[in-house]
Design a protein around this motif. Structure first.
Motif, PDB file in Angstrom:
ATOM      1  N   MET A  73       0.802  -1.205   0.000  1.00 33.25           N
ATOM      2  CA  MET A  73       0.000   0.000   0.000  1.00 33.25           C
ATOM      3  C   MET A  73       0.839   1.260   0.000  1.00 33.25           C
ATOM      4  SD  MET A  73      -3.484  -0.174   2.218  1.00 33.25           S
ATOM      5  CE  MET A  73      -2.815   0.592   3.601  1.00 33.25           C
ATOM      6  N   ALA A  74       1.917   1.250   0.749  1.00 32.32           N
ATOM      7  CA  ALA A  74       2.691   2.475   0.883  1.00 32.32           C
ATOM      8  C   ALA A  74       3.297   2.890  -0.451  1.00 32.32           C
ATOM      9  CB  ALA A  74       3.794   2.274   1.915  1.00 32.32           C
ATOM     10  N   ALA A  75       3.519   1.895  -1.313  1.00 27.90           N
ATOM     11  CA  ALA A  75       4.196   2.223  -2.573  1.00 27.90           C
ATOM     12  C   ALA A  75       3.236   2.684  -3.645  1.00 27.90           C
ATOM     13  CB  ALA A  75       4.967   0.995  -3.055  1.00 27.90           C
ATOM     14  N   VAL A  76       1.952   2.588  -3.382  1.00 28.50           N
ATOM     15  CA  VAL A  76       0.991   2.895  -4.441  1.00 28.50           C
ATOM     16  C   VAL A  76       1.066   4.344  -4.852  1.00 28.50           C
ATOM     17  CG1 VAL A  76      -1.460   3.150  -4.866  1.00 28.50           C
ATOM     18  CG2 VAL A  76      -0.605   1.061  -3.881  1.00 28.50           C
ATOM     19  N   SER A  77       1.374   5.209  -3.907  1.00 29.10           N
ATOM     20  CA  SER A  77       1.297   6.637  -4.222  1.00 29.10           C
ATOM     21  C   SER A  77       2.373   7.081  -5.197  1.00 29.10           C
ATOM     22  CB  SER A  77       1.374   7.458  -2.945  1.00 29.10           C
ATOM     23  OG  SER A  77       2.317   6.882  -2.080  1.00 29.10           O
ATOM     24  N   ILE A  78       3.326   6.192  -5.495  1.00 27.09           N
ATOM     25  CA  ILE A  78       4.400   6.614  -6.390  1.00 27.09           C
ATOM     26  C   ILE A  78       3.992   6.485  -7.846  1.00 27.09           C
ATOM     27  CG2 ILE A  78       6.816   6.250  -6.958  1.00 27.09           C
ATOM     28  CD1 ILE A  78       7.153   4.912  -4.300  1.00 27.09           C
ATOM     29  N   ALA A  79       3.052   5.605  -8.103  1.00 26.14           N
ATOM     30  CA  ALA A  79       2.729   5.319  -9.501  1.00 26.14           C
ATOM     31  C   ALA A  79       2.038   6.489 -10.171  1.00 26.14           C
ATOM     32  CB  ALA A  79       1.822   4.096  -9.562  1.00 26.14           C
ATOM     33  N   THR A  80       2.309   6.660 -11.456  1.00 23.95           N
ATOM     34  CA  THR A  80       1.660   7.755 -12.176  1.00 23.95           C
ATOM     35  C   THR A  80       0.736   7.265 -13.279  1.00 23.95           C
ATOM     36  OG1 THR A  80       3.648   7.861 -13.501  1.00 23.95           O
ATOM     37  CG2 THR A  80       3.373   9.533 -11.789  1.00 23.95           C
ATOM     38  N   THR A  81       0.950   6.096 -13.816  1.00 21.34           N
ATOM     39  CA  THR A  81       0.022   5.599 -14.816  1.00 21.34           C
ATOM     40  C   THR A  81      -0.490   4.240 -14.364  1.00 21.34           C
ATOM     41  OG1 THR A  81       1.561   4.277 -16.088  1.00 21.34           O
ATOM     42  CG2 THR A  81       1.492   6.638 -16.566  1.00 21.34           C
ATOM     43  N   PRO A  82      -1.633   3.853 -14.872  1.00 17.44           N
ATOM     44  CA  PRO A  82      -2.158   2.554 -14.470  1.00 17.44           C
ATOM     45  C   PRO A  82      -1.205   1.412 -14.803  1.00 17.44           C
ATOM     46  CG  PRO A  82      -3.845   3.797 -15.567  1.00 17.44           C
ATOM     47  CD  PRO A  82      -2.584   4.568 -15.725  1.00 17.44           C
ATOM     48  N   ALA A  83      -0.540   1.529 -15.948  1.00 17.73           N
ATOM     49  CA  ALA A  83       0.378   0.442 -16.329  1.00 17.73           C
ATOM     50  C   ALA A  83       1.494   0.308 -15.309  1.00 17.73           C
ATOM     51  CB  ALA A  83       0.948   0.714 -17.721  1.00 17.73           C
ATOM     52  N   GLU A  84       2.029   1.474 -14.925  1.00 14.60           N
ATOM     53  CA  GLU A  84       3.103   1.446 -13.932  1.00 14.60           C
ATOM     54  C   GLU A  84       2.597   0.865 -12.622  1.00 14.60           C
ATOM     55  OE1 GLU A  84       5.269   5.237 -13.891  1.00 14.60           O
ATOM     56  OE2 GLU A  84       5.447   4.856 -11.737  1.00 14.60           O
TER      57      GLU A  84
END
Lengths: 347, 289
Positions: free
Chosen positions: A156-167
């Motif tokens: 969960m903590a890492a989710v905020s880093i993503a910028t696109t759905p693919a990433e």
């Protein structure tokens, strides 16, 4: 010949058992204790009398006192600061989480898969919350405590880093149970608020469909109980449910609430929901009516035995109870007692 | 009683009536402001009920935002040029008070006009300061940090022309041309939100695409609150200004009375007048606390 006869007898026994409701006979072997447990929990859900008591409180401290006499007990006992409505909400969710964990840790397949399915919807909500929070430049430390505890997962903590759905998918979610819902919604569009919402709807739709398939595969009473509930939920999202396909076409052309109402009239179940929900009416809103309908279906789940629907129904009813109590607490805190009876009584 | 005293008494009465009217409308506006704010908060709680507690909370807005509503301050300045009455180039009207003054009244009100507008202006400035501070306090927020539309009172850039106008006002009786260039009229209107910048979103979008009706109702309530807040602020300054005017007129009247009445007859009459004066001022002072 003897071997043939023995084989025949074996198959007879096997098929005979299946035809005569094998699941009901053996349900208690794996899940009897848990069904008993969940029915015990269900008996602690607040009744109408409890709600009336709560509605008469003048302050949040009063509310806390009244809750102590119910199944909630002293869950607010360690609150040293001023009691706020959101603290009450958090604590109630924690209690629900504790009960759920207890159920989950004692369960075996396929009940554990079923219980996991229940948590996926909260996980989807959490993911979307984290993404939109990151869009607003909120630090993860602020967002994480606000996620729904039932939907917690390690990445969960890492989710905020993503910028696109693919990433998001490739980097983070591929190892989580949510990966299976991502098939259709992989895209390179960047995640802004609109797309986050769309992604949420897609994920949720995939989740409900998968859950529906699972329940169907289970068969028996589970299917009977769960499928109407899930279909109702699906009906709110396009391309599924009872409204498919003509109803959906009509809905797509609906321009205002009146037309939506006219479409829903064709389907009896939805008709009674839309009745009386004119714009500007002080009574129940559309969302309230949907909640009521859901509560009704969920209480019906407890009328039959030996199926997994009771677990789902329990979680949902507890959620509704939390919503009710939070509503009452808000009315008390804001001193707007006139609308305090807008909660939905469960039993 | 002399003509001057009669005239003063008349003006005093008019002023008093205006004062009462302003107070009444101030009370009404304050009531509606309070109830609108309550309604707004309550609609937000209803929205939380349907959408979930975490969907409508401090997480939905960014820590920095563009204000959608700006408050401009208009300081009305009476600029008189004593060369000729026809060269009166500016007279503004405050929002709260009545229609434009006719010329002779303007000239005669210039004395009270000066003190009147002066206090109003500093009140405006002080109001800006306190409002800005309170706006900042509001940003930190009530316990359940809910979306707030960022409001900044643009006090700072306006203070420049204000102080400029102040200086020009002080020197206006002798000087001539400068007030014309300076245009101290900065309008106090609450400009409708989100019109200039195209990037500025409707804050309703922060909560998702389809938001429940109660959130929209909350937004409507809070927008009305914005407008009302500006009106209440204006009315408050107007009330204070009228009170100052009232007191000034009272003082004038006393002075005029003392001059007029003969010493022999003065004692009785002055006593009667001051008694009436006391009873007049007492209720107003009570109301203004």
């Amino acid at each position: 010949r003897e071997r043939e006869r023995r084989a025949e007898r074996q198959t007879e026994r096997r098929t005979g058992c299946r035809m005569s409701g094998f699941t009901e006979l053996s349900f208690n072997v794996d899940s009897g204790y848990l069904e008993g447990l969940v029915r015990g929990f269900k008996a602690g859900i607040l009744k109408q009398a409890d709600y009336q008591n709560l509605a008469q409180c003048e302050t949040l401290e009063d509310l806390k006192l009244h809750l102590q006499s119910t199944d909630y007990g002293n869950f607010l006992a360690n609150e040293s600061e001023d009691l706020t409505v959101s603290r009450i909400d958090d604590k109630m969710k924690e209690k629900l989480l504790a009960e759920f964990r207890c159920l989950r840790s004692h369960s075996l397949q396929p009940l554990s898969a079923f219980l996991d399915y229940i948590t996926y919807s909260y996980m989807i909500d959490n993911v979307v919350l984290l993404i939109t929070g990151a869009l607003r430049q909120r630090p993860a430390s602020e967002l994480l405590p606000r996620c729904h505890p039932l939907g917690a997962f390690e990445q969960m903590a890492a989710v905020s880093i993503a910028t696109t759905p693919a990433e998001l998918y490739n980097a983070i979610l591929v190892d989580t149970p949510l990966a299976q819902f991502f098939e259709e919604s992989l895209s390179e569009i960047s995640l802004d608020e609109m797309n986050a919402e769309i992604m949420r709807n897609k994920l949720y739709k995939a989740y409900i469909e998968s859950f529906h398939r699972f329940c169907k595969a289970e068969g028996g009473a589970t299917e009977e109980v769960m499928c109407p509930i899930l279909e109702d939920r699906r009906g709110l999202y396009p391309t599924c449910g009872k409204l498919h396909p003509e109803g959906l076409r009509m809905l797509a052309h609906a321009e205002d609430p009146q037309q939506v109402k006219a479409v829903a009239d064709h389907y009896a179940e939805y008709k009674e929901i839309f009745e009386g929900s004119e714009p500007g009416s002080n009574h129940k809103t559309l969302e309230d009516k949907f909640f009521e309908h859901e509560v009704k279906l969920n209480t019906l789940a407890f009328l039959s035995q030996f199926h997994f629907g009771v677990f789902y129904a329990y979680v949902k009813l507890k959620e509704q109870e939390i919503r009710n109590i939070v509503w009452i607490a808000e009315c008390i805190a804001q001193r707007q007692k006139s609308k305090i009876d807008n909660y939905i009584p469960i039993f | 009683m002399g003509v001057v005293v009669k005239e003063l008494s008349l003006r005093l009465d008019q002023c008093l009536v205006r004062f009462m009217d302003e107070l009444e409308s101030l009370e009404e506006k304050r009531d509606s402001l309070n109830s609108l704010i309550e309604q707004g908060w309550f609609s937000i709680s209803k929205a939380r009920y349907s959408m979930g507690n975490k969907q409508v909370s401090a997480l939905q807005y960014g820590s920095e935002m563009e204000p959608g509503v700006r408050v401009h301050v208009r300081y009305t300045i009476l600029i008189l040029i004593f060369i000729s009455s026809s060269k009166l180039n500016e007279h503004g009207v405050t929002r709260g008070s009545g229609p434009t003054l006719t010329l002779p009244l303007v000239l005669s009100a210039s004395r009270t006009g000066e003190t009147h507008f002066h206090t109003q202006r500093t009140e405006h400035l002080k109001l800006d300061q306190s409002e800005r501070d309170s706006a900042q306090v509001e940003d930190i927020g009530p316990k359940e940090g809910v979306r707030r539309r960022g409001v900044t009172k643009e006090g700072d850039p306006k203070e420049q022309p204000a102080s400029h106008a102040h200086v020009s006002k002080e020197t206006s009786p002798p000087s001539r041309g400068t007030p014309q260039q300076q245009d101290p009229l900065v309008s106090k209107e609450t400009s409708p939100p989100s019109r200039g910048t195209p990037q500025q979103q409707d804050p309703l979008k922060w909560f998702g695409i389809l938001v429940p009706q109660s959130l929209k109702q909350a937004q409507v309530c809070f927008r009305k609150v914005m407008e009302l807040a500006a009106e209440v602020a204006t009315l408050q300054t107007a009330v204070l200004a009228t009170r100052a005017e009232l007191q000034a007129l009272m003082a004038e009247k006393h002075a005029a009375l003392k001059q007029e009445t003969l010493p022999s007859q003065a004692d009785e009459q002055v006593d009667r007048q001051t008694d009436m004066g006391h009873t007049e001022t007492r209720p107003t002072e009570d109301r203004t606390t």
